[in-house]
Design a protein around this motif. Structure first.
Motif, PDB file in Angstrom:
ATOM      1  N   GLN A 126      19.392  33.354  25.509  1.00 17.25           N
ATOM      2  CA  GLN A 126      19.679  33.443  24.070  1.00 17.25           C
ATOM      3  C   GLN A 126      21.122  33.841  23.786  1.00 17.25           C
ATOM      4  O   GLN A 126      21.618  33.682  22.678  1.00 17.25           O
ATOM      5  N   LYS A 161      26.754  39.525  15.983  1.00 21.84           N
ATOM      6  CA  LYS A 161      25.342  39.402  15.595  1.00 21.84           C
ATOM      7  C   LYS A 161      24.402  39.357  16.796  1.00 21.84           C
ATOM      8  O   LYS A 161      23.182  39.346  16.636  1.00 21.84           O
ATOM      9  N   LEU A 162      24.965  39.324  18.006  1.00 23.60           N
ATOM     10  CA  LEU A 162      24.140  39.340  19.207  1.00 23.60           C
ATOM     11  C   LEU A 162      23.260  40.592  19.208  1.00 23.60           C
ATOM     12  O   LEU A 162      23.718  41.681  18.869  1.00 23.60           O
ATOM     13  N   SER A 163      22.013  40.430  19.596  1.00 21.07           N
ATOM     14  CA  SER A 163      21.071  41.548  19.618  1.00 21.07           C
ATOM     15  C   SER A 163      21.639  42.743  20.383  1.00 21.07           C
ATOM     16  O   SER A 163      22.236  42.595  21.445  1.00 21.07           O
ATOM     17  N   LYS A 164      21.447  43.929  19.847  1.00 25.98           N
ATOM     18  CA  LYS A 164      21.942  45.141  20.487  1.00 25.98           C
ATOM     19  C   LYS A 164      21.164  45.467  21.757  1.00 25.98           C
ATOM     20  O   LYS A 164      21.553  46.360  22.512  1.00 25.98           O
ATOM     21  N   ASP A 165      20.061  44.774  21.998  1.00 28.27           N
ATOM     22  CA  ASP A 165      19.314  44.950  23.241  1.00 28.27           C
ATOM     23  C   ASP A 165      20.055  44.354  24.433  1.00 28.27           C
ATOM     24  O   ASP A 165      19.778  44.695  25.579  1.00 28.27           O
ATOM     25  N   VAL A 166      20.979  43.427  24.160  1.00 26.74           N
ATOM     26  CA  VAL A 166      21.703  42.749  25.238  1.00 26.74           C
ATOM     27  C   VAL A 166      22.956  43.556  25.590  1.00 26.74           C
ATOM     28  O   VAL A 166      23.867  43.703  24.780  1.00 26.74           O
ATOM     29  N   VAL A 199      18.617  43.238  28.982  1.00 27.85           N
ATOM     30  CA  VAL A 199      17.793  43.139  27.805  1.00 27.85           C
ATOM     31  C   VAL A 199      16.758  44.247  27.834  1.00 27.85           C
ATOM     32  O   VAL A 199      15.990  44.369  28.787  1.00 27.85           O
TER      33      VAL A 199
END
Length: 201
Positions: A126, A161-166, A199
């Motif tokens: 993703q 905007k990339l998920s903060k989980d990554v 992740v």
């Protein structure tokens, strides 16, 4: 005759007003430009002042860079053929929104001229939608003479905007000879574990 002279004087007066107005507008352009730059944050004039040692500047910080977090980008290279292909560094820490550049090295170690191209892949998958390449050797095919060496840049920006989980992204390139069979993505990137890719669960 007097009427014509009066008309000429009126025209001269109008032209004088126009010239004075244009001159005033010309002098006002710089402060107007500065005001617009300060409002929009694109303060090019102030940036030039900032580059002068000892000068002060009111340049607004680039709010598109997310300084609150860092993402580790791991660089990988796979050669499908008898040549050398590798990144100049194994990894780099960047802030989302920050422009970064890494160099990749290539050498044709064969005794013949060859044409080749690279295809990228990402882990986690993703991340590819948020990994914006500004400049990349993967955009083109290259022809190299026997023994020829090249260095190519990859300039990129990771979308905030990339998920903060990554927390980690692996960018892998597979370099293959044009005309041969296009290789599949590396197995390591297809079966990567979520914790290895950074992740969170």
């Amino acid at each position: 005759m007097a009427k014509a002279r009066l008309e000429n004087l009126k025209m001269l007066g109008k032209l004088t007003v126009i010239v004075i107005g244009m001159s005033g507008f010309g002098y006002a352009l710089v402060p107007i430009y500065r005001a617009i730059c300060d409002i929009t944050g694109i303060n090019v004039l102030a940036l030039g002042d900032k580059l002068i040692p000892g000068a002060t500047s009111s340049v607004a910080a680039n709010t598109q860079v997310d300084l609150s977090r860092s993402i580790t980008v791991v660089f990988d290279a796979n050669a499908r053929g008898p040549w050398i292909f590798k990144p100049a560094q194994s990894s780099l820490k960047v802030h989302p929104g920050e422009l970064a550049t890494v160099m990749y090295e290539f050498q044709n170690v064969q005794n013949r001229t060859m044409s080749a191209q690279a295809i990228p892949s990402f882990a986690p998958a993703q991340a590819s939608s948020f990994f914006n390449k500004v400049e990349c050797f993967c955009f083109n095919q290259y022809t190299l003479a026997p023994g020829e060496k090249k260095q190519w840049p990859v300039a990129f920006v990771i979308d905030p905007k990339l998920s903060k989980d990554v927390a980690t992204i692996t960018l892998s390139y597979t370099f293959f000879e044009v005309g041969g069979r296009t290789p599949a993505a590396p197995v390591a990137l297809v079966d990567v574990a979520p914790e290895a890719a950074g992740v969170g669960g």
